[in-house]
Scaffold this active site. Structure first.
Site, mmCIF file in Angstrom:
data_model
loop_
_atom_site.group_PDB
_atom_site.id
_atom_site.type_symbol
_atom_site.label_atom_id
_atom_site.label_comp_id
_atom_site.label_asym_id
_atom_site.label_seq_id
_atom_site.Cartn_x
_atom_site.Cartn_y
_atom_site.Cartn_z
ATOM 1 C CG ASP A 58 -1.525 7.248 -31.839
ATOM 2 O OD1 ASP A 58 -0.654 7.994 -32.319
ATOM 3 O OD2 ASP A 58 -1.709 6.078 -32.232
ATOM 4 C CB CYS A 65 -0.931 0.011 1.211
ATOM 5 S SG CYS A 65 -0.048 0.066 2.790
ATOM 6 C CB CYS A 119 4.306 -0.401 1.920
ATOM 7 S SG CYS A 119 3.198 -1.523 2.793
#
Length: 761
Positions: free
Chosen positions: A460, A21, A24
């Protein structure tokens, strides 16, 4: 991997195990930054960290810092440096040591023999939990000694099934941290251990005992209460949530691997030896034959060829290269032999640079924190403190310890974040399932958060707004030539070639005639005999050279008109005379103009961003109603343009299909890959479209926004439920059994609310 970036600084990439997460990520970055002279950027998606550190510092000190934060790390080898994370067998499975927090390496498909996957834990735990919940919640189904059967079935669920959460709790505790895993462990352990105590030392273990159900307060004999169904249900629900979360997370690092897989694996040297690409060094000379990938970036020494550079520029028409021209590793020689001297190898190549762009973009997006992660730092300690305070207050006020403990257990159970943990993944599961039915594949929470405030859509051109394949746009005949004859003769001649332009021309002939004496000059044109006539087709310069005289004004004008419209002009004829000028171009998708109009109706600005030439870009923009055009850009420039729009305060969605779009897709707030796109584009995107056409882009944005609204509603009600019920539990006004049922109901509510997405579209 370590490389020099300056006289006093070096760069390294660390592979880190166990992060699950945003907290962390923050913990690892903070610990690495405490080492003098070190700066770090941690990427949750690829489970890696890019670190800049003093040249005189041993890289193993970085590994030690990661371990001090409670995780396992290692310096990435040079072999893997440019290609992103490589999940070796010894890194798979949730039984590996280190802070995993619920299965950071629990993969659906497990390579390491004997490892237990998160899916296995979920399925086994769910099968055992069904009878436990049924017996605990339906008194009519309770038989003599049912509570002892529940003990037997619940023990493996709590101990083995919930082990990923417990391991994370213990690892966090060693470093003074509390997360939702801490609350999960405390809640399930409290429910389970209380139940075991009630069986062994209370009155719950007697044969024939049935639950005494009261809506409010606790029974007179609190020692008759057991909560095995609560412990089992919480564990299974949260395993399900973690499983859904992990499936989304696993895809994030795939873009880097897909990019590096585009490169050649081996190469033929000038002396005829074939060696692995890794053995190439700058200055080495190698050979590229027709149809082969160019092994690495280099400069052509001799030969000529048409090179498919669509992975870099996005252009559907191959580029002609000859001696002195630069070529890019991973591109393909369509129709010629090249002798190339390597100029860049390994992580210095353009392909490796594109991979780093994708990784850096994903590192930024991985910092998006879910609400459950953000509130855990405050919510968990408060709940634990409230549970302890509840027990102390009951004891101090002279109430029985058993009643105080029962109230404390109710606090932990009612606060157990089952609904909170399910709020996002269940909505994602339903939303992505509905998206799959509509041909829209959504990767996870970041995609949904990105879609919510999009105000600019960057498209694009090739393969996105256009079909991505060459077709004949027009045929201009000269000297009274017959169009049917032109189609038959030129189509038959070109059907003998594999060049993309030739394939478009070959389609002119309904039944191609045999070609004798076929010959092609790479990148210029072809000749051959069809039905006894000497037919030729190619560039205007090729025709003029072949015929030995200048082209007529009529032919020159037709060529200029074709090129002004962004098409490729092919001059063709037979028997020594020019008979036609054929314009070949990439055709606009049938739904592109309507889709652009619908995007504008939703208040979105539309931009065309392409590596093609300005003429072709303007022609497509005019046909689809796009006002803003940015043409002739390389992959790095596409990223720069997306970042420029973001710097202006815009929320950008990028829609593309090629390798050259991958970094821009990852950089944008929302990346959408077209159906049929390259693996690199699909993996770098947040949303992938399985079908053809541009219309699903509108549906994808609308579905993502609705899914995000449902997630926010889920989070609000799940959290509000916890806040409202905690005081009741602390005051002893809530039976822990009812608290468990309420906890289950909150999860059911979240699921039912999420199921509304089944009709979205």
């Amino acid at each position: 991997m370590s490389q020099t970036t300056g006289p006093d600084q070096r760069d390294a990439v660390l592979d880190i195990e166990g992060m699950t997460c945003a907290s962390c990520v923050a913990r690892v970055e903070k610990r690495l930054s405490t080492v003098a002279g070190v700066t770090a950027s941690v990427n949750l998606a690829t489970e890696s960290a890019r670190v800049t550190y003093p040249a005189d510092l041993d890289p193993q000190r970085l590994v030690e810092a990661v371990r001090e934060a409670g995780y396992d790390g290692r310096v990435r080898s040079p072999r893997r440096a440019a290609g992103g994370p490589e999940h070796d067998d010894d890194r798979h499975g949730d039984d590996h040591h280190g802070h995993n927090a619920g299965g950071g390496h629990d993969h659906d498909v497990e390579d390491r023999p004997g490892a237990v996957t998160l899916r296995t834990r979920l399925l086994v735990s769910a099968a055992l939990a069904v009878p436990v919940v049924a017996l605990g919640m339906v008194p009519a189904w309770q038989f003599p000694a049912w509570q002892w059967v529940s003990l037997v079935l619940t023990t493996p669920i709590v101990v083995w099934g919930g082990w990923p959460f417990h391991r994370a709790t213990f690892a966090n505790a060693r470093h003074g941290a509390m997360t939702m895993d801490t609350l999960i462990t405390l809640g399930t352990a409290a429910a389970y251990l209380w139940s075991v105590w009630a069986l062994l030392f209370g009155s719950a273990g007697r044969i024939g005992m049935m639950h005494e159900v009261t809506l409010f307060g606790v029974p007179h004999d609190a020692t008759s209460l057991i909560y095995f169904e609560v412990a089992a249900a919480v564990t299974v629900f949260l395993l399900l949530g973690r499983f859904v979360e992990q499936r989304s997370k696993r895809r994030a690092g795939a873009a880097l691997r897909a990019l590096m897989e585009l490169g050649a694996k081996d190469v033929e040297l000038e002396d005829g030896r074939r060696v692995p690409v890794d053995a190439l060094r700058p200055g080495d000379v190698f050979v590229v034959r027709p149809g082969e990938k160019i092994a690495t970036d280099g400069r052509v020494r001799s030969g000529g060829a048409s090179v498919d550079q669509s992975m870099i520029t996005g252009e559907s028409v191959p580029v002609e290269v000859a001696a002195g021209d630069d070529v890019t590793g991973g591109t393909i020689s369509v129709d010629g032999r090249l002798v190339v001297a390597a100029t860049s190898v390994g992580e210095d190549t353009r392909l490796a640079h594109m991979a780093r762009l994708v990784e850096e973009a994903q590192a930024g997006k991985s910092r998006v924190q879910r609400l459950a992660d953000r509130i855990s730092a405050v919510f968990v300690p408060i709940v634990i403190g409230l549970a302890v305070l509840t027990l102390l207050v009951w004891i101090v006020t002279g109430q029985p310890v058993s009643l105080g403990f029962t109230a404390a257990v109710a606090v932990l159970i009612i606060a157990c974040p089952c609904a909170l943990g399910l709020a996002t993944p269940i909505a994602i599961l339903v939303g992505t399932g509905r998206g799959a039915q509509l041909g829209i594949l959504i990767t996870g929470p970041e995609a949904l958060e990105g879609a919510e405030k999009i105000d600019t859509v960057v498209l694009d051109k090739t393969g996105t707004v256009t079909e991505g394949r060459m077709t004949v746009a027009s045929v201009v005949t000269v000297e009274d030539a017959d169009a049917a004859t032109v189609a038959h003769l030129v189509g038959s001649l070109e059907s003998a070639s594999e060049h993309p332009v030739a394939r478009a021309l070959g389609a002119l002939a309904e039944v191609p005639a045999p070609v004798d004496g076929f010959a092609g000059l790479a990148g210029r044109g072809v000749t051959g005999t069809v039905d006894g006539r000497a037919v030729f087709a190619g560039r205007a310069s090729f025709a003029a050279e072949l015929l030995g005289n200048a082209l007529t004004d009529e032919v020159e004008a037709a060529v200029a008109d074709a090129e002004d419209s962004g098409a490729t002009a092919v001059v063709a004829g037979w028997d020594g005379r020019v008979r036609a000028v054929i314009a070949v171009s990439d055709t606009v998708r049938s739904d592109s103009a309507a889709t652009v109009a619908r995007l504008r109706e939703h208040g979105l600005q539309v931009v065309l961003l392409t590596g093609d030439n300005p003429g072709a870009a303007r022609a497509v923009a005019s046909a689809t109603g796009i006002d803003t055009v940015i043409a002739g850009v390389l992959p790095e420039q596409k990223v720069a343009e997306v970042r420029r729009l973001q710097a202006e305060g815009r929320r950008v969605a990028m829609v593309g299909d090629g390798v050259n779009d991958a970094a821009a897709l990852a950089t944008a707030d929302l990346g959408i890959a077209m159906g049929g796109g390259t693996d690199a584009a699909l993996h770098a995107s947040d949303i992938s479209l399985a079908g053809s056409g541009l219309a699903p882009v509108v549906t994808a944005i609308r579905l993502s926004r609705r899914t995000m609204r449902v997630i926010r509603g889920n989070l609000f009600w799940a959290f509000a439920y916890n806040v409202a019920a905690l005081p009741l539990a602390a005051l002893g006004l809530l039976n822990p059994m009812i608290a468990g049922a309420a906890m289950a109901f909150s999860s059911v509510f979240v699921v039912l609310n999420s199921l509304r997405l089944r009709t979205a579209g």
